[in-house]
Design a protein around this motif. Structure first.
Motif, PDB file in Angstrom:
ATOM      1  N   ILE A 213       5.548  58.888 -24.946  1.00  0.00           N
ATOM      2  CA  ILE A 213       5.270  57.602 -25.576  1.00  0.00           C
ATOM      3  C   ILE A 213       3.839  57.574 -26.113  1.00  0.00           C
ATOM      4  O   ILE A 213       3.575  57.105 -27.218  1.00  0.00           O
TER       5      ILE A 213
ATOM      6  N   GLY B   9       6.217  58.648 -20.014  1.00  0.00           N
ATOM      7  CA  GLY B   9       5.065  58.002 -20.613  1.00  0.00           C
ATOM      8  C   GLY B   9       4.232  58.912 -21.490  1.00  0.00           C
ATOM      9  O   GLY B   9       3.647  58.477 -22.483  1.00  0.00           O
TER      10      GLY B   9
ATOM     11  N   GLU C 252      -2.248  46.965 -25.596  1.00  0.00           N
ATOM     12  CA  GLU C 252      -1.210  46.836 -24.571  1.00  0.00           C
ATOM     13  C   GLU C 252      -1.002  45.366 -24.187  1.00  0.00           C
ATOM     14  O   GLU C 252       0.135  44.924 -23.988  1.00  0.00           O
TER      15      GLU C 252
ATOM     16  N   CYS D  35       8.342  50.096 -27.298  1.00  0.00           N
ATOM     17  CA  CYS D  35       8.467  51.414 -26.671  1.00  0.00           C
ATOM     18  C   CYS D  35       7.115  51.968 -26.231  1.00  0.00           C
ATOM     19  O   CYS D  35       6.981  52.511 -25.138  1.00  0.00           O
ATOM     20  N   ILE D  36       6.111  51.822 -27.077  1.00  0.00           N
ATOM     21  CA  ILE D  36       4.813  52.410 -26.778  1.00  0.00           C
ATOM     22  C   ILE D  36       3.968  51.483 -25.911  1.00  0.00           C
ATOM     23  O   ILE D  36       3.083  51.919 -25.196  1.00  0.00           O
ATOM     24  N   GLY D  37       4.264  50.179 -25.976  1.00  0.00           N
ATOM     25  CA  GLY D  37       3.480  49.242 -25.184  1.00  0.00           C
ATOM     26  C   GLY D  37       2.139  48.956 -25.805  1.00  0.00           C
ATOM     27  O   GLY D  37       1.175  48.618 -25.131  1.00  0.00           O
TER      28      GLY D  37
ATOM     29  N   THR E 233      14.045  51.353 -24.022  1.00  0.00           N
ATOM     30  CA  THR E 233      13.942  52.807 -24.092  1.00  0.00           C
ATOM     31  C   THR E 233      12.845  53.356 -23.185  1.00  0.00           C
ATOM     32  O   THR E 233      12.925  54.492 -22.711  1.00  0.00           O
ATOM     33  N   THR E 234      11.829  52.561 -22.914  1.00  0.00           N
ATOM     34  CA  THR E 234      10.738  53.037 -22.052  1.00  0.00           C
ATOM     35  C   THR E 234      11.230  53.391 -20.653  1.00  0.00           C
ATOM     36  O   THR E 234      10.577  54.146 -19.940  1.00  0.00           O
ATOM     37  N   LYS E 235      12.386  52.851 -20.262  1.00  0.00           N
ATOM     38  CA  LYS E 235      12.917  53.121 -18.926  1.00  0.00           C
ATOM     39  C   LYS E 235      13.477  54.537 -18.792  1.00  0.00           C
ATOM     40  O   LYS E 235      13.684  55.010 -17.683  1.00  0.00           O
TER      41      LYS E 235
END
Length: 427
Positions: free
Chosen positions: A354, A351, A16, A92-94, A345-347
């Protein structure tokens, strides 16, 4: 918390932290027109080899000849897709998408040692085009960094020499060795990540893994978070002693530079063999072995990734001809775009989904290298199976990997365009 679970937690936190660095670097490049123009100029050599490489075939080393010069425009465009997929994973996944790059390059027809060298150069190029020192990533302990880099540069030298020696001994053995390393690493990470995802899904939880060295809003923890092993190492007075975390602990903590250099050596060896920055391994070493706060670890780890990857790429691979520069630029082009889309896209994605894709993506890399093993073992005459059977396994691994990577990319782009109005409103 079990040791395996604790190690996975640290590896996840390291990924991360690396992802945050990549996103920041990507934003810095994309928002700078001069750097974008420079990147396009660096990709121009592709025009000079478009026609030549299609007809070169075995003359310069085909996919089965194990010569370092094999190259086609098709592979270049494949690397753009690989960079795009890695960027989507990162944004996207962080979590750093670098784990899938070397296996993906090998699936595209690049020999293992070339995939490793090219991936290292890709990391280094992105760091140089971005920002060399990322002030927002955390505190940087110069003393820790110097001691760690002393060990990591020695380790990178050893890892590079080992990789080249295996390749020169037997190119097939080189691919087998690198594939085995990725099978064990991605297998451990992938199955732990999937188990973690399934537990959270059953519990209906969408919470993130908490750093054992932080409280609340990412603030450093008190010394009580230090592990017993780290306390024992810090109690050994073996010159030179290094003081760190002065801003967190009154008077700072102290540890022998020898232990720091030894950790750096291990990271350097792994980075040079796998073609990664080594941050995923340095993070748990800093926190659990050396007792460094996660706040200091992130900044110092990012700094060592830049220097370790740069040194390994140039001194161990570039000068020996084991880097495809245009392919590295292709990956950089794809990843810059992928990171931007993935981060937005994460917004609009929960989670929990993801985290599921994070596990699936890592497992895709695992199965890709796992199914490639029968063919490598047959070529080495370690197992007796037919060529048809070996090719079936190899093709299955390739299909699984690119099917999952492609499905993930399609899903992310669908979520991005389906919610583009909402994203524009937030912007």
């Amino acid at each position: 918390m079990s040791r395996g679970r604790r190690l996975f937690t640290m590896l996840k936190l390291a990924a991360e932290a690396h992802a945050r660095w990549e996103i920041e670097t990507s934003n810095h490049i994309v928002r700078n027109r001069k750097k974008l123009l420079l990147l396009l100029v660096l990709c121009l050599p592709i025009l000079g080899v478009m026609g030549y490489t299609w007809a070169a075939g075995d003359l310069i080393g085909s996919k089965s000849a194990y010569a370092p010069a094999f190259y086609t425009p098709g592979i270049f465009f494949a690397t753009i897709f690989i960079g795009l997929a890695a960027g989507l994973v990162t944004g996207c996944i962080g979590a750093g998408g670098g784990f899938i790059i070397t296996p993906a390059l090998m699936s595209a027809g690049i020999k293992g040692i070339l995939a490793v060298g090219t991936d290292l150069f890709h990391i280094f190029a992105k760091a140089i085009m971005g920002t060399a020192v990322h002030r927002k990533m955390g505190n940087v302990s110069v003393k820790l960094a110097i001691a760690f880099l002393f060990g990591s540069l020695l380790g990178a030298t050893g890892g590079g020499v080992l990789n080249r020696w295996i390749y020169e001994t037997n190119p097939v053995l080189s691919d087998l060795f690198i594939s085995l390393v990725y099978v064990f690493l991605l297998g451990f990470l992938g199955f732990y990540a999937m188990t973690d995802f399934l537990k959270l899904r059953r519990a209906g939880s969408d919470t993130k893994i908490q750093d054992p060295h932080s409280h609340g809003e990412g603030k450093p923890a008190a010394p009580s978070g230090t592990t017993g092993l780290a306390q024992k190492l810090q109690a050994v007075h073996l010159p030179p002693m290094i003081t760190f975390d002065e801003d967190i602990v009154p008077g700072g903590n102290h540890i022998s530079g020898v232990f720091v250099a030894l950790c750096g050596f291990v990271v350097g060896v792994v980075a040079a063999i796998m073609g990664v920055g080594g941050g995923f391994l340095a993070f748990p070493m800093f926190v659990y072995l050396l007792g460094v706060s996660s706040f200091t670890t992130v900044g110092t780890d990012i700094l060592q990734i830049i220097f370790t990857a740069g040194y390994a790429a140039i001194s161990q691979y570039a000068i020996y001809g084991f880097i495809f520069y245009t392919l590295a630029m292709g990956m950089l082009l794809g990843s810059l775009f992928g990171i931007q889309v993935g981060a937005l896209t994460t917004k609009v994605v929960k989670g929990i989904y993801i985290r599921g894709f994070y596990a699936i993506t890592i497992l895709a890399g695992f199965f890709n290298r796992f199914f490639a093993l029968p063919k490598k073992l047959r070529d080495m005459e370690y197992i007796d199976i037919s060529a048809t059977t070996a090719n079936i396994f190899d093709t299955a691994g390739l299909i699984i990997f690119f099917a999952i990577a492609g499905s993930f990319a399609i899903w992310v782009f669908y979520m991005f365009f389906a919610n583009i109005k909402k994203l524009r409103g937030e912007a």
